[in-house]
Design a protein around this motif. Structure first.
Motif, mmCIF file in Angstrom:
data_model
loop_
_atom_site.group_PDB
_atom_site.id
_atom_site.type_symbol
_atom_site.label_atom_id
_atom_site.label_comp_id
_atom_site.label_asym_id
_atom_site.label_seq_id
_atom_site.Cartn_x
_atom_site.Cartn_y
_atom_site.Cartn_z
ATOM 1 N N UNK A 1 46.742 -11.739 11.498
ATOM 2 C CA UNK A 1 45.555 -11.156 12.123
ATOM 3 C C UNK A 1 44.322 -12.040 11.922
ATOM 4 N N UNK A 2 44.215 -12.631 10.726
ATOM 5 C CA UNK A 2 43.096 -13.542 10.444
ATOM 6 C C UNK A 2 43.130 -14.760 11.365
ATOM 7 N N UNK A 3 44.311 -15.342 11.557
ATOM 8 C CA UNK A 3 44.446 -16.509 12.431
ATOM 9 C C UNK A 3 44.163 -16.137 13.877
ATOM 10 N N UNK A 4 44.640 -14.983 14.300
ATOM 11 C CA UNK A 4 44.368 -14.538 15.669
ATOM 12 C C UNK A 4 42.870 -14.332 15.884
ATOM 13 N N UNK B 1 43.492 -19.244 16.195
ATOM 14 C CA UNK B 1 44.455 -20.239 15.718
ATOM 15 C C UNK B 1 45.861 -19.795 16.127
ATOM 16 N N UNK B 2 46.552 -20.643 16.853
ATOM 17 C CA UNK B 2 47.866 -20.272 17.380
ATOM 18 C C UNK B 2 48.922 -20.103 16.292
ATOM 19 N N UNK B 3 48.614 -20.504 15.062
ATOM 20 C CA UNK B 3 49.598 -20.325 13.978
ATOM 21 C C UNK B 3 49.866 -18.846 13.704
ATOM 22 N N UNK B 4 49.067 -17.962 14.311
ATOM 23 C CA UNK B 4 49.319 -16.540 14.111
ATOM 24 C C UNK B 4 50.732 -16.186 14.573
ATOM 25 N N UNK B 5 51.244 -16.924 15.572
ATOM 26 C CA UNK B 5 52.577 -16.634 16.087
ATOM 27 C C UNK B 5 53.638 -16.857 15.013
ATOM 28 N N UNK B 6 53.470 -17.938 14.236
ATOM 29 C CA UNK B 6 54.410 -18.232 13.157
ATOM 30 C C UNK B 6 54.382 -17.125 12.110
ATOM 31 N N UNK B 7 53.184 -16.698 11.702
ATOM 32 C CA UNK B 7 53.063 -15.677 10.668
ATOM 33 C C UNK B 7 53.529 -14.322 11.168
ATOM 34 N N UNK C 1 47.406 -5.128 18.704
ATOM 35 C CA UNK C 1 46.158 -5.399 17.980
ATOM 36 C C UNK C 1 45.794 -6.876 18.087
ATOM 37 N N UNK C 2 46.796 -7.740 17.928
ATOM 38 C CA UNK C 2 46.546 -9.184 18.033
ATOM 39 C C UNK C 2 46.018 -9.540 19.419
#
Length: 522
Positions: free
Chosen positions: A478-481, A485-491, A514-515
């Motif tokens: 959620x923080x990356x989104x 930051x596209x790394x949210x997909x990995x997390x 939510x994202x």
């Protein structure tokens, strides 16, 4: 946890220089003394004990490592063998004060009798007493009433402090009431209750008693009134022998010197280290410890929150509020986390702010069905109230509300004031940090290292972080989104792989909604 071995060429001087914050140090001390005891080198053992200065053991608690807690007992054995029984007794009493492991018997006859009874019960062969046990087979310790193994003493509805009691009806077919000796049937009026244990192991199931039997017991009714009106005495809580933190054990055994401000200062800055963990990368293969070595008292400050609860149940709330200006700034925010109208009202008045408590309620009570706008509101509230966020972060890091363990839950969620913590719901507090996770170190380390933590010291055979881990991953996603930051997909992918009863398909779908809303909002 790997046990440290004493190297043959380790000198006494090297041992004394070791860092006493480390579990391995106390392991080596005990091993060294046991070797001296086995070789009957009593004078050398006593010399080492004098140089060791045992006051440093006061706050030492070591999970899954009972040998380290034997240092005081081993030291007492040396003095007993050297016929310095008074000094041996002093160390036994000190061990009792901090709830360290005590000898079971002070006579060989009692020892052998217990061994024989155990053989009858379970078939375990009778063992000869070890040298450590033999050291205390002396009538001196019986005459002086030396402390020994102790047990729980909380079985009385007349005097034991409740931590939960309410009237209701039996909702099952039937249940036996142990107190009235009556079989209750569905629909019968009853009281269900739990006793405060001071340990993390109070049962999930309520005890019950027939309503008439309870109401006809004047002492039980008075006990209930004391619970509901916060009129217990501190002495009422001095019955447990399984307090997790040595300081808390000493606190209850030295109540004659009670000082409210000093106690609150200890609660505000508990003598503990955070839960220790190892980072395991899920992209590259590496393993890295968060701390250089495993520390004593590495269980977080949760037990001290329960001590604050006890102070409030003993009628000290008004005095605590008066002392808040002299205490660290996070203390009123810690008290905001109590699910108690009385405590919440007092803190709202002190802070002249009702919004903090309301937002905490929203965060907790809507977690499992969180709507996108609610999460965004929580995140913005944290961002726009930096003082609130700073002090909430201190509370999470010190008392570890955002960690969950089925067997090690401090503060205990079987207390109504902390029932919001049940099944990791307190991780909902992390949603205040969606815009900025820098103040929660474990989140930052996970994010920067692309790694998942596992506890380096198990609590009662379980990984303290295991149940909370998916929600830590969710917070990072959620923080990356939030920051694009596209790394949210990995997390999110990591978060979605956990086998956890809370993480249903509906919960995952809702988190992704939510994202998407966060991305649109920002």
């Amino acid at each position: 946890m790997t046990k440290v071995k004493l190297m043959m060429d380790t000198t006494e001087a090297e041992l004394l220089k070791r860092d006493r914050r480390l579990i391995s140090t106390w392991e080596l001390y005990v091993q060294y003394l046991e070797e001296l005891l086995d070789s009957n080198d009593i004078d050398k053992g006593i010399k080492f004990l004098k140089e060791l200065d045992l006051h440093t053991l006061d706050y030492t608690w070591i999970p899954s490592c009972s040998e380290c807690n034997k240092l005081l007992i081993t030291g007492a054995a040396f003095y007993s063998i050297a016929d310095q029984k008074d000094k041996a007794l002093d160390l036994l009493q000190k061990a009792f004060l901090f709830d360290h492991h005590l000898p079971g018997f002070y006579s060989e006859q009692d020892f052998l009798l217990e061994q024989q009874e155990r053989q009858v019960r379970s078939g375990i062969p009778v063992e000869k007493p070890k040298k450590l046990e033999q050291a205390f087979f002396d009538p001196y310790f019986v005459d002086k009433k030396a402390p020994s193994r102790t047990e729980y003493h909380f079985k009385s509805i007349e005097s034991t402090p409740f931590c939960w009691i309410e009237k209701g009806e039996l909702n099952r077919k039937q249940q036996w009431c142990r107190i009235s000796k009556k079989m209750l049937k569905k629909g019968d009026s009853l009281y269900k209750y739990r006793f405060f244990t001071g340990a993390n192991d109070s049962p999930e199931e309520f005890d019950i008693i027939d309503a008439k039997a309870f109401e006809n017991n004047d002492a039980a009714v008075k006990n209930k009134e004391r619970y509901e009106s916060n009129k217990y005495k501190l002495e009422d809580y001095n019955y447990n022998t399984n307090y997790c933190a040595p300081y808390i054990s000493r606190f209850y055994k030295t109540l004659t010197g009670f000082n409210l401000q000093a106690t609150l200062e200890t609660i505000a800055s508990p003598p503990v280290y955070p839960t220790q963990y190892i980072l395991n990368s899920f992209t590259d293969k590496f393993e890295r410890k968060f701390l250089e070595d495993d520390y004593v008292n590495g269980q977080g400050g949760g037990p001290y929150v329960e001590l604050l609860y006890v102070l409030i149940k003993c009628g000290y709330l008004t005095d605590i509020i008066k002392l808040l200006p002299q205490l660290p700034s996070h203390m009123p925010y810690l008290m905001l986390l109590f699910d108690s109208d009385e405590v919440r009202f007092a803190i709202n008045s002190y802070l002249n702010n009702e919004n903090h408590g309301k937002m905490i309620d929203i965060a907790i009570k809507t977690f499992s069905r969180r709507k996108s706008q609610t999460l965004i509101d929580l995140a913005i509230y944290g961002k726009e109230n930096p003082l609130f966020l700073e002090n909430l972060a201190i509370c999470l890091n010190l008392y570890e509300f955002h960690f969950f363990d089925e067997y090690y839950h401090y503060p205990n969620w079987n207390i109504p004031e902390f029932s919001f913590m049940r099944k990791a719901k307190s991780v909902a507090l992390l949603d205040f940090f969606i815009t900025d996770i820098k103040s929660i170190p474990i989140l930052m380390r996970m994010k920067e290292e692309l790694a998942l933590p596992t506890a380096s010291v198990e609590m009662f055979g379980t990984d303290r972080l295991a149940f909370s881990l998916p929600f830590l991953c969710r917070t990072i996603a959620l923080n990356l989104a939030w920051h694009g930051d596209s790394k949210y997909e990995l997390w999110f992918k990591v978060f979605s792989t956990f086998d956890n009863p809370i993480i249903t398909k509906a919960f995952l779908d809702n988190t992704m909604k939510i994202i998407e809303s966060i991305k649109t909002e920002n």
